[in-house]
Design an enzyme around this catalytic site. Sequence first.
Site, PDB file in Angstrom:
ATOM      1  N   ARG A 295       0.889  -2.377 -11.774  1.00  9.93           N
ATOM      2  CA  ARG A 295       2.215  -2.410 -12.405  1.00  9.93           C
ATOM      3  C   ARG A 295       2.206  -3.202 -13.708  1.00  9.93           C
ATOM      4  O   ARG A 295       2.963  -2.884 -14.631  1.00  9.93           O
ATOM      5  CB  ARG A 295       3.245  -2.991 -11.435  1.00  9.93           C
ATOM      6  CG  ARG A 295       3.645  -1.962 -10.405  1.00  9.93           C
ATOM      7  CD  ARG A 295       4.708  -2.491  -9.499  1.00  9.93           C
ATOM      8  NE  ARG A 295       5.322  -1.424  -8.746  1.00  9.93           N
ATOM      9  CZ  ARG A 295       5.902  -1.589  -7.550  1.00  9.93           C
ATOM     10  NH1 ARG A 295       5.911  -2.785  -6.996  1.00  9.93           N
ATOM     11  NH2 ARG A 295       6.453  -0.566  -6.943  1.00  9.93           N
TER      12      ARG A 295
ATOM     13  N   LYS B 199       7.858   6.378   8.597  1.00 13.31           N
ATOM     14  CA  LYS B 199       9.160   6.793   9.143  1.00 13.31           C
ATOM     15  C   LYS B 199       9.660   8.136   8.623  1.00 13.31           C
ATOM     16  O   LYS B 199       9.508   8.444   7.448  1.00 13.31           O
ATOM     17  CB  LYS B 199      10.190   5.728   8.797  1.00 13.31           C
ATOM     18  CG  LYS B 199      10.032   4.469   9.637  1.00 13.31           C
ATOM     19  CD  LYS B 199      11.142   3.497   9.344  1.00 13.31           C
ATOM     20  CE  LYS B 199      10.769   2.633   8.161  1.00 13.31           C
ATOM     21  NZ  LYS B 199      11.797   1.846   7.570  1.00 13.31           N
TER      22      LYS B 199
ATOM     23  N   GLY C  64       4.376   3.768  -3.866  1.00 11.39           N
ATOM     24  CA  GLY C  64       4.143   3.134  -2.562  1.00 11.39           C
ATOM     25  C   GLY C  64       2.688   3.125  -2.146  1.00 11.39           C
ATOM     26  O   GLY C  64       1.782   2.980  -2.969  1.00 11.39           O
TER      27      GLY C  64
ATOM     28  N   GLY D 289      10.636   3.791  -3.936  1.00 12.57           N
ATOM     29  CA  GLY D 289      12.055   3.971  -3.577  1.00 12.57           C
ATOM     30  C   GLY D 289      12.819   4.721  -4.662  1.00 12.57           C
ATOM     31  O   GLY D 289      13.591   5.645  -4.377  1.00 12.57           O
TER      32      GLY D 289
HETATM   33  P1  AMP Z   1       6.021   4.647   4.209  1.00 14.82           P
HETATM   34  O1  AMP Z   1       6.442   3.366   3.559  1.00 14.82           O
HETATM   35  O2  AMP Z   1       7.046   5.249   5.094  1.00 14.82           O
HETATM   36  O3  AMP Z   1       5.422   5.631   3.223  1.00 14.82           O
HETATM   37  O4  AMP Z   1       4.872   4.244   5.201  1.00 14.82           O
HETATM   38  C1  AMP Z   1       3.636   3.754   4.818  1.00 14.82           C
HETATM   39  C2  AMP Z   1       2.982   3.186   6.036  1.00 14.82           C
HETATM   40  O5  AMP Z   1       2.821   4.213   6.987  1.00 14.82           O
HETATM   41  C3  AMP Z   1       1.614   2.619   5.793  1.00 14.82           C
HETATM   42  O6  AMP Z   1       1.677   1.225   5.991  1.00 14.82           O
HETATM   43  C4  AMP Z   1       0.749   3.287   6.859  1.00 14.82           C
HETATM   44  O7  AMP Z   1      -0.078   2.384   7.534  1.00 14.82           O
HETATM   45  C5  AMP Z   1       1.771   3.825   7.834  1.00 14.82           C
HETATM   46  N1  AMP Z   1       1.243   4.932   8.625  1.00 14.82           N
HETATM   47  C6  AMP Z   1       0.603   6.026   8.200  1.00 14.82           C
HETATM   48  N2  AMP Z   1       0.210   6.776   9.239  1.00 14.82           N
HETATM   49  C7  AMP Z   1       0.584   6.142  10.365  1.00 14.82           C
HETATM   50  C8  AMP Z   1       0.429   6.391  11.752  1.00 14.82           C
HETATM   51  N3  AMP Z   1      -0.204   7.467  12.182  1.00 14.82           N
HETATM   52  N4  AMP Z   1       0.941   5.510  12.619  1.00 14.82           N
HETATM   53  C9  AMP Z   1       1.566   4.408  12.156  1.00 14.82           C
HETATM   54  N5  AMP Z   1       1.753   4.100  10.872  1.00 14.82           N
HETATM   55  C10 AMP Z   1       1.262   4.953   9.969  1.00 14.82           C
END
Ligand code: AMP
Length: 391
Positions: free
Chosen positions: A34, A200, A350, A373
């Site tokens: 960044r 999520k 991200g 975001g």
């Molecule tokens: P997000 O901020 O929703 O894009 O989520 C990113 C996070 O999702 C990262 O920290 C990853 O470790 C997590 N992630 C990716 N795949 C999985 C999985 N199969 N189970 C749990 N967490 C996950």
Amino acid sequence: MKTVKNFRLSGKKVIIRCDFNVPIEDGKIVDDNRIVESLQTIKYCIEKGAKVILLSHLGRVKEKEDLKKNDLKVVAKRLSKLLDREVKFINKTRGNSVEKEIASLNNGDVVLLQNTRYEDLDGKKESSNDEELGKYWASLGDIFINDAFGTCHRAHASNVGIASNIKNKGIGFLIEKELNALSSLKRPSKPFIIILGGAKVSDKIGVIEKLVKKADYILIGGGMAFTFLASEGFNIGSSILDKDNIDFCKKIISEYEDKIILPVDILTNTSYMDTNSPKERLICDIGEDEMGLDVGPKTVDLFKKYLSDAKTVLWNGPLGVCEFDSFKNGTYEVLNYLVDNDIKTIVGGGDTAAVATQANLKDKLYHVSTGGGATLEYLEGKKLPGIEVME
Ligand code: AMP
């Protein structure tokens, strides 16, 4: 909307709102992307003879203990190295010392004020866009340049507050670049494929709803895939499940059955911490105590097949728990495939952006956003207050 190029900068006090919100571990910056992305605007202002006043937030400041770990001094040092010139750090966000330092600036000098969120300790003044604070910061300069794309989805004193209280304002090169890349998705060359992953489902619902009609396929991996799989009746063992969104997944699959592509196999283990010899499982074969932590090789091949003739790809969220070497293979392989086949790819910030940087692939992709975001909200069709106020 004006950009930094529309102003005569020589001798002017130019406030640049940057996004220096970099990850710091044990007092050391672990990824300076960044800061690097902010250089173009800062260098331009220096070259044009501006007196440069930099503002940024870093982390969250809720209580006194948060101050030390979110001190911007370490950023001033790194920036100074990257610019190859002194960046004077002012350990205050307002007051006499700030005003005195600014008054003594020569053309081409650069100062960085302390973390704007230090103001949050006293009634969340920065994050709630305190009127008096925005006015005060605006009074420090002649021109305001917003170049912090990562915070444009928030109305804070250091973006919306300043912009509302200053006549001369515009965006920097970074925001311009981000907006150009994202707006190219309004009419993407087809086939247009979206890759979604991460933890999520809830964070991605807006994007799925907004873009599912436009996309040819949505490839889903990461933790969020398990809620989709569960909604189809698969046993997902102890993989993460977003219970509140099972119905949403069911509905999207039934409406867009041919577009939503889910994993066919995964890598499992009994916990995140257990990174030894993960097991490959077909999705109909996940054990009760097993947790899906990456997509498997058959899924990688399947995703590559869908991507083989893609003209535009939007990617948000890693396909596995990429913080661990054992579970980043799916994300790496698909990223490499996109680069090797020169497919126009926009990565929405991200964790996926961090993986691309680590794998040295960032510069080979069409665009890697600095704001996760903000990117998602933009793609959902929401107005970004930090941009709107500049128009
Ligand atoms: P997000 O901020 O929703 O894009 O989520 C990113 C996070 O999702 C990262 O920290 C990853 O470790 C997590 N992630 C990716 N795949 C999985 C999985 N199969 N189970 C749990 N967490 C996950």
